[in-house]
Design an enzyme around this catalytic site. Structure first.
Site, PDB file in Angstrom:
ATOM      1  CE1 TYR A 176      -3.058  -3.026   0.346  1.00 20.60           C
ATOM      2  CE2 TYR A 176      -3.151  -2.685   2.716  1.00 20.60           C
ATOM      3  CZ  TYR A 176      -3.513  -3.410   1.595  1.00 20.60           C
ATOM      4  OH  TYR A 176      -4.336  -4.503   1.717  1.00 20.60           O
ATOM      5  CG  HIS A 194      -0.956  -8.862   0.337  1.00 21.00           C
ATOM      6  ND1 HIS A 194      -0.474  -7.575   0.236  1.00 21.00           N
ATOM      7  CD2 HIS A 194      -2.276  -8.792   0.013  1.00 21.00           C
ATOM      8  CE1 HIS A 194      -1.446  -6.769  -0.128  1.00 21.00           C
ATOM      9  NE2 HIS A 194      -2.549  -7.481  -0.284  1.00 21.00           N
TER      10      HIS A 194
END
Length: 325
Positions: A50, A135
């Site tokens: 992110y 992830h």
């Protein structure tokens, strides 16, 4: 009429604090986390992906204001951030409005996940996280199972990791993790919502059977269930006419009971016994305040019955009323 008290089931996702799609100032990022804390939210999620670490840095800066024992924090492994040579461009191709000073390198090796977490802790400025998610290992299934997961087990035994999870927007591979490993939690994005109940077939029943928690993200399906209108997105692409019509029908029925569609979308996943919480991203204090109001908005039991009766929810889908499951 049923009044909910569900703030302990709401977690703040910090992708937007990494400038997802639009820039967020340092001041607004801090105010977002402060508003979450003031509203009673105590669970926070981030990832190196992110904003090339920006989300982790901002979230860590804000959370260090409070005692470490009073909140839970998760981050993710699978992408290492490595400095890019030459003048940076931008990271818009990955959805983040930040300079592309680094590149993401997929790495689900044992060494890679350990380095990833160590680097995350440095960016966060904290000594531990409560949960580490693998992830998006979609294209790295063998390495994720054979290398990354066993290393996370070792790190869990060492106390470096509290809980192990997998975060994905599909159901098949998380179901395999639930069945074949000793993971603690699944972060499931977009696959269990008012518009999409794909997780109900296998993943959620298996998680309930195995005692694995499920945290549901993407409850608005990237926007369509927050504000259904022409041009709204479903899974980050323009919604089809069929999905838009369905979302509009959902909104109309909810509003006849005085319930905003956002409230129904936030609370619906909590009806399943495997679901322990919902993860919602926010980029401003106002969005946090709205989310906490929506998750506590009273919803009459009759509304869920009406959604079933009109075919807007399948008959067997659990809803947040024990007598109607």
């Amino acid at each position: 009429m049923r009044t909910t008290k569900r703030l302990n089931q709401l977690a703040l996702g910090a992708a937007a604090l990494g400038n997802l799609f639009h820039p967020v100032s340092d001041e607004d990022a801090a105010a977002t986390v402060e508003a979450a804390w003031a509203c009673g939210i105590r669970a926070f999620d981030t990832a190196p992906h992110y904003g090339l670490g920006l989300s982790e840095r901002r979230l860590g800066d804000a959370l260090r204001t409070w005692p470490r024992t009073q909140f839970t924090l998760s981050t993710k492994v699978g992408r290492l951030l490595r400095a890019r040579a030459g003048l940076p461009g931008d990271d818009l191709a990955n959805g983040f409005v930040v300079p592309a000073t680094h590149e993401r390198v997929w790495d689900f090796s044992a060494r890679g996940v350990r380095i990833s977490l160590e680097e995350s802790l440095t960016r966060l400025g904290l000594d531990r996280v409560d949960t580490v998610y693998l992830h998006d290992p979609d294209g790295h299934e063998r390495e994720a199972f054979d290398c990354a997961y066993p290393e996370l087990e070792r790190m869990r035994a060492e106390g470096m990791v509290g809980a192990i999870g997998v975060g994905m927007n599909q159901t098949a591979m998380p179901a395999r993790f639930v069945r074949d490993t000793d993971i603690d939690v699944v972060l499931l994005a977009g696959r269990y919502s008012l518009l999409h109940q794909g997780a109900l077939a296998a993943l959620l029943p298996l998680a309930a059977q195995r005692g694995v928690s499920v945290l549901v993200g993407g409850v608005f399906n990237s926007g369509l269930l927050a504000d259904p209108r022409p041009g709204a997105t479903f899974d980050y692409a323009p919604a089809s006419a069929h999905l838009l019509d369905r979302a509009l029908a959902l909104r109309t029925l909810c509003e006849t009971f005085g319930v905003p569609l956002r409230a129904a979308a936030l609370q619906f996943p909590l009806g399943h016994p495997a679901v322990t919480g919902v993860l919602l991203g926010a980029r401003s204090a106002a969005e946090v305040t709205d989310a906490t109001a929506m998750i506590n908005h009273p919803i009459p039991d009759e509304m869920w019955l009406a959604l079933r009766a009109q075919g807007l929810l399948p008959p067997g889908v659990p809803v947040p009323v024990p007598t109607l499951i």
